[in-house]
Motif scaffolding. Sequence first.
Motif, PDB file in Angstrom:
ATOM      1  N   ALA A 199       0.828  -1.204   0.000  1.00  0.00           N
ATOM      2  CA  ALA A 199       0.000   0.000   0.000  1.00  0.00           C
ATOM      3  C   ALA A 199       0.865   1.259   0.000  1.00  0.00           C
ATOM      4  N   VAL A 200       1.832   1.311   0.904  1.00  0.00           N
ATOM      5  CA  VAL A 200       2.681   2.505   0.978  1.00  0.00           C
ATOM      6  C   VAL A 200       3.448   2.692  -0.321  1.00  0.00           C
ATOM      7  N   SER A 201       3.975   1.594  -0.828  1.00  0.00           N
ATOM      8  CA  SER A 201       4.736   1.667  -2.071  1.00  0.00           C
ATOM      9  C   SER A 201       3.865   2.195  -3.214  1.00  0.00           C
ATOM     10  N   ALA A 202       2.635   1.708  -3.277  1.00  0.00           N
ATOM     11  CA  ALA A 202       1.737   2.153  -4.343  1.00  0.00           C
ATOM     12  C   ALA A 202       1.397   3.629  -4.193  1.00  0.00           C
ATOM     13  N   LEU A 203       1.100   4.041  -2.967  1.00  0.00           N
ATOM     14  CA  LEU A 203       0.757   5.453  -2.755  1.00  0.00           C
ATOM     15  C   LEU A 203       1.927   6.361  -3.114  1.00  0.00           C
ATOM     16  N   VAL A 204       3.107   5.998  -2.651  1.00  0.00           N
ATOM     17  CA  VAL A 204       4.287   6.823  -2.929  1.00  0.00           C
ATOM     18  C   VAL A 204       4.574   6.848  -4.429  1.00  0.00           C
ATOM     19  N   ASP A 205       4.507   5.697  -5.071  1.00  0.00           N
ATOM     20  CA  ASP A 205       4.774   5.654  -6.505  1.00  0.00           C
ATOM     21  C   ASP A 205       3.733   6.437  -7.288  1.00  0.00           C
ATOM     22  N   GLY A 206       2.488   6.336  -6.880  1.00  0.00           N
ATOM     23  CA  GLY A 206       1.432   7.073  -7.563  1.00  0.00           C
ATOM     24  C   GLY A 206       1.621   8.572  -7.421  1.00  0.00           C
ATOM     25  N   LEU A 218       3.535  13.592  -9.731  1.00  0.00           N
ATOM     26  CA  LEU A 218       4.418  14.740  -9.492  1.00  0.00           C
ATOM     27  C   LEU A 218       5.348  14.959 -10.684  1.00  0.00           C
ATOM     28  N   CYS A 219       5.747  13.890 -11.328  1.00  0.00           N
ATOM     29  CA  CYS A 219       6.608  13.999 -12.513  1.00  0.00           C
ATOM     30  C   CYS A 219       5.806  14.417 -13.738  1.00  0.00           C
ATOM     31  N   LEU A 220       4.596  13.867 -13.884  1.00  0.00           N
ATOM     32  CA  LEU A 220       3.820  14.100 -15.099  1.00  0.00           C
ATOM     33  C   LEU A 220       3.147  15.475 -15.081  1.00  0.00           C
ATOM     34  N   SER A 221       2.699  15.904 -13.913  1.00  0.00           N
ATOM     35  CA  SER A 221       2.024  17.203 -13.783  1.00  0.00           C
ATOM     36  C   SER A 221       2.609  17.964 -12.609  1.00  0.00           C
ATOM     37  N   PRO A 222       3.814  18.482 -12.792  1.00  0.00           N
ATOM     38  CA  PRO A 222       4.513  19.129 -11.668  1.00  0.00           C
ATOM     39  C   PRO A 222       3.732  20.283 -11.063  1.00  0.00           C
ATOM     40  N   GLY A 223       2.841  20.901 -11.825  1.00  0.00           N
ATOM     41  CA  GLY A 223       2.137  22.051 -11.312  1.00  0.00           C
ATOM     42  C   GLY A 223       0.862  21.741 -10.570  1.00  0.00           C
ATOM     43  N   CYS A 224       0.476  20.471 -10.568  1.00  0.00           N
ATOM     44  CA  CYS A 224      -0.829  20.131 -10.005  1.00  0.00           C
ATOM     45  C   CYS A 224      -0.817  20.141  -8.490  1.00  0.00           C
ATOM     46  N   PHE A 225       0.185  19.522  -7.897  1.00  0.00           N
ATOM     47  CA  PHE A 225       0.342  19.632  -6.451  1.00  0.00           C
ATOM     48  C   PHE A 225       1.830  19.592  -6.146  1.00  0.00           C
ATOM     49  N   SER A 226       2.184  20.007  -4.927  1.00  0.00           N
ATOM     50  CA  SER A 226       3.592  20.186  -4.598  1.00  0.00           C
ATOM     51  C   SER A 226       4.157  18.947  -3.910  1.00  0.00           C
ATOM     52  N   ALA A 227       5.468  18.911  -3.854  1.00  0.00           N
ATOM     53  CA  ALA A 227       6.135  17.815  -3.158  1.00  0.00           C
ATOM     54  C   ALA A 227       5.769  17.818  -1.674  1.00  0.00           C
ATOM     55  N   GLU A 228       5.599  19.010  -1.109  1.00  0.00           N
ATOM     56  CA  GLU A 228       5.226  19.086   0.302  1.00  0.00           C
ATOM     57  C   GLU A 228       3.845  18.464   0.511  1.00  0.00           C
ATOM     58  N   GLU A 229       2.935  18.789  -0.405  1.00  0.00           N
ATOM     59  CA  GLU A 229       1.595  18.226  -0.328  1.00  0.00           C
ATOM     60  C   GLU A 229       1.645  16.702  -0.417  1.00  0.00           C
ATOM     61  N   ALA A 230       2.453  16.211  -1.352  1.00  0.00           N
ATOM     62  CA  ALA A 230       2.594  14.758  -1.491  1.00  0.00           C
ATOM     63  C   ALA A 230       3.136  14.154  -0.205  1.00  0.00           C
ATOM     64  N   GLY A 231       4.122  14.803   0.389  1.00  0.00           N
ATOM     65  CA  GLY A 231       4.678  14.296   1.636  1.00  0.00           C
ATOM     66  C   GLY A 231       3.648  14.284   2.751  1.00  0.00           C
ATOM     67  N   ALA A 232       2.837  15.327   2.820  1.00  0.00           N
ATOM     68  CA  ALA A 232       1.806  15.385   3.858  1.00  0.00           C
ATOM     69  C   ALA A 232       0.792  14.263   3.684  1.00  0.00           C
ATOM     70  N   ILE A 233       0.418  14.009   2.432  1.00  0.00           N
ATOM     71  CA  ILE A 233      -0.536  12.931   2.159  1.00  0.00           C
ATOM     72  C   ILE A 233       0.045  11.591   2.587  1.00  0.00           C
ATOM     73  N   ALA A 234       1.291  11.368   2.234  1.00  0.00           N
ATOM     74  CA  ALA A 234       1.914  10.081   2.561  1.00  0.00           C
ATOM     75  C   ALA A 234       2.074   9.924   4.074  1.00  0.00           C
ATOM     76  N   ARG A 235       2.464  10.989   4.736  1.00  0.00           N
ATOM     77  CA  ARG A 235       2.654  10.888   6.186  1.00  0.00           C
ATOM     78  C   ARG A 235       1.330  10.629   6.888  1.00  0.00           C
ATOM     79  N   ARG A 236       0.308  11.278   6.405  1.00  0.00           N
ATOM     80  CA  ARG A 236      -1.020  11.061   6.987  1.00  0.00           C
ATOM     81  C   ARG A 236      -1.453   9.603   6.811  1.00  0.00           C
ATOM     82  N   PHE A 237      -1.112   9.037   5.677  1.00  0.00           N
ATOM     83  CA  PHE A 237      -1.453   7.628   5.458  1.00  0.00           C
ATOM     84  C   PHE A 237      -0.675   6.732   6.410  1.00  0.00           C
ATOM     85  N   LEU A 238       0.590   7.067   6.621  1.00  0.00           N
ATOM     86  CA  LEU A 238       1.384   6.265   7.563  1.00  0.00           C
ATOM     87  C   LEU A 238       0.774   6.337   8.969  1.00  0.00           C
TER      88      LEU A 238
END
Lengths: 205, 205
Positions: A169-176, A181-201
């Motif tokens: 699950a974690v691997s899939a979320l992080v990879d997704g 983040l690579c395909l649409s860099p402007g859609c959300f930020s790396a910080e946002e991605a980190g917050a989402i992942a940490r919340r999932f953890l």
Amino acid sequence: MKAHSPHSGPHQPAFRRQEPDARRLALIEACARVLARLGAAGASVRAIAVEAGVSPGLVSHYFSGIEALVAATYAHVEDKVNEAIDEAVNAAGQNPRARLDAFVMASFAPAIADPQLLATWIAFWSLVTARPAIAAQHDEQYSGSRARLEALLGDCGVPAERQRRDAIAVSALVDGLWLELCLSPGCFSAEEAGAIARRFLDTLI
Amino acid sequence: MKAHSPHSGPHQPAFRRQEPDARRLALIEACARVLARLGAAGASVRAIAVEAGVSPGLVSHYFSGIEALVAATYAHVEDKVNEAIDEAVNAAGQNPRARLDAFVMASFAPAIADPQLLATWIAFWSLVTARPAIAAQHDEQYSGSRARLEALLGDCGVPAERQRRDAIAVSALVDGLWLELCLSPGCFSAEEAGAIARRFLDTLI
DNA sequence: CCCGTTGTTGTACGATCGTCCAACAAGCAA
DNA sequence: TTGCTTGTTGGACGATCGTACAACAACGGG
């Protein structure tokens, strides 16, 4: 047109011989740079040879073909990525949860969540379906990455019987998140991605 | 070599004229089949023309180039995938949570979590970085998909200020599971992926 | 110094690529 | 039927692809 005359002055070698391993590595790194700059479609034998400063024939001499070079490049780039992640994990100290967070956050660092780096993955993925040997290599690298994640989860108190599922699950979320983040860099930020992942953890531990 | 003589019997047309839209669609579907069978590397103008049963020149006549055809194919395949997902959502009845679950589970159905379908995505992704127009198309399709997810989450009681973040998270988790399901079909099952995704939804609602 | 080993070069080759365009013919209108 | 519109053909074209191979040269051992 050459800068020096072959008949006067000290002889300047036209090329330098190198040990096979060093030359292999140079070709792999040249392949990674070409993939980053031109994408999967532009990664031809000639373009890689120019990037490495060698003749086209040398690529065939060290690799059975372009596909083998791409596979070796993927393995090398993933090794370097894992190295960077491990470094971030170790820099996080000894708190298990801090180490797990560091693992996740490292995937979103600028050097890793990089559209140019994605090109290497795409070139490799395009070979997975058709080539069984490439598929086996992917399986191996994927389960290796998942095993390290399982260990980090175990250190955080995730019971053994849940480690496999949670690591997937974690691997899939992080990879997704990384992929988008690579395909649409402007859609959300790396910080946002980190917050989402940490919340999932948080929900797993 | 032709099956009929041009000088005897009723004249059998060598080809049939078709409306532009119908021919465009036939070429798109042929492109999708070639991508599924040969991967991104084998999707040449000639291979697609053979698959569609037309001459190579017709591809250039309807599309400005291979890249435009791949982009149109991606849009078409994604439309069909969204159609299948919507159908699954509507078949789930009116319970908001059941509809959200159906959305997630549909992504792991055999017809969608298909390695052959992945080839279309890979061919498209390989163009995203280099071509701004392709990147814009990806952004548009991604935010469309995310908007539908936000609506489903809202129906389940997720407050508006959290919908964006949660939709990004669910989308990333589902895409990550879907990707790995395509790349390593033997590693975990679609049921396992569904269970992981549903468990994640539990934490959000 | 010379010589053998071998990493490296550079090119030639056939195949295949995307694109282009003049000629052809299917189907409709008159 | 005849003529026109236009969807379609099919090959030519130059560029580029991956591969192979004979010749060359760098470098260490004699």
